[in-house]
Every structure is written in structure tokens, then in C-alpha cells.
Design an enzyme around this catalytic site. Structure first.
Site, mmCIF file in Angstrom:
data_model
loop_
_atom_site.group_PDB
_atom_site.id
_atom_site.type_symbol
_atom_site.label_atom_id
_atom_site.label_comp_id
_atom_site.label_asym_id
_atom_site.label_seq_id
_atom_site.Cartn_x
_atom_site.Cartn_y
_atom_site.Cartn_z
ATOM 1 N N ALA A 9 36.978 16.548 8.141
ATOM 2 C CA ALA A 9 35.784 15.858 7.660
ATOM 3 C C ALA A 9 36.006 14.353 7.776
ATOM 4 C CB ALA A 9 35.495 16.233 6.211
ATOM 5 N N CYS A 10 35.031 13.677 8.354
ATOM 6 C CA CYS A 10 35.125 12.224 8.486
ATOM 7 C C CYS A 10 33.759 11.623 8.218
ATOM 8 C CB CYS A 10 35.666 11.841 9.858
ATOM 9 S SG CYS A 10 34.558 12.235 11.205
ATOM 10 N N ASP A 11 33.606 10.375 8.584
ATOM 11 C CA ASP A 11 32.365 9.659 8.293
ATOM 12 C C ASP A 11 31.161 10.292 8.994
ATOM 13 O OD1 ASP A 11 31.416 7.727 6.639
ATOM 14 O OD2 ASP A 11 31.811 6.056 7.990
ATOM 15 N N THR A 16 36.398 12.305 15.173
ATOM 16 C CA THR A 16 37.207 13.447 14.779
ATOM 17 C C THR A 16 37.056 14.602 15.762
ATOM 18 O OG1 THR A 16 36.960 12.743 12.499
ATOM 19 C CG2 THR A 16 37.776 14.944 12.831
ATOM 20 N N VAL A 41 31.667 14.241 6.310
ATOM 21 C CA VAL A 41 32.110 14.564 4.955
ATOM 22 C C VAL A 41 30.912 14.892 4.048
ATOM 23 C CG1 VAL A 41 32.185 12.222 4.008
ATOM 24 C CG2 VAL A 41 33.830 13.908 3.230
#
Length: 104
Positions: A9-11, A16, A41
């Protein structure tokens, strides 16, 4: 061995995705049955209803959300950890996969 699911999970889920592809390649080379995917996320908790998640790895840019994510996933027995900045920046899939394996 049953398949394990690793959610990154990222921005926004963009950078990613590159890491996910590299991790899938390394996992395949090691004959590991992992489903690995990326999501923003903000959508991570919605996957609890859709998938059997075994591990959540956060991109370093959202490390500030670690406590909130642990509050969501820890009660379900799902570990949450932040990907080290160096490994993320270098897209070091081997190291990130080794971290995942240590947490599974």
C-alpha cells in the site's frame, strides 16, 4: 503450501506497481506461491472483504499511517510493516521479499 497474499500500500499505487512486478519475478524464481499486488493506502481496508490478506507492506511515503493501518489489520492477525526507504528507492525486490518472508 497454500498461496500467501501480500498487499503493498502506498500513496497512489503507481510506483509500487513497479516493485510488485519485480517481487513477483523473484517469488517465481524461488518457487514461492505468493499473490502480490499494490493499492493506494486509502483503499487498503476494502480488500479485507475481497481477499485473504496475509501481509501488508507500506511504502515509505505513507509510513505515517503505520499506526492506523496496524489498528485495522492487527486485530485480524495480519502483520503490517513499512518497506525500508533504501529498498523501496532502489526497487530491491529481493530484500523486500525477504522482509515479507520474515513476517509471514
Amino acid at each position: 503450501m497454500t498461496q500467501k497474499t501480500i498487499m503493498l500500500a502506498c500513496d497512489a499505487g503507481m510506483s509500487t506497481s513497479l516493485l510488485v512486478n519485480k517481487m513477483k519475478k523473484v517469488a517465481k524464481e524461488k518457487n514461492l506461491d505468493y499473490k502480490i499486488f499494490a493499492t493506494p493506502v486509502s483503499h487498503a481496508d476494502s480488500y479485507l472483504e475481497k481477499e485473504e490478506i496475509n501481509l501488508v507492506l507500506l511504502g515509505p511515503q505513507v509510513r505515517y499511517m503505520l499506526k492506523d493501518m496496524k489498528a485495522i489489520f492487527d486485530p485480524k492477525g495480519i502483520p503490517v510493516e513499512v518497506i525500508p526507504m533504501t529498498d523501496y528507492g532502489m526497487m530491491n525486490a529481493k530484500n523486500v521479499l525477504a522482509l515479507a518472508e520474515s513476517l509471514l
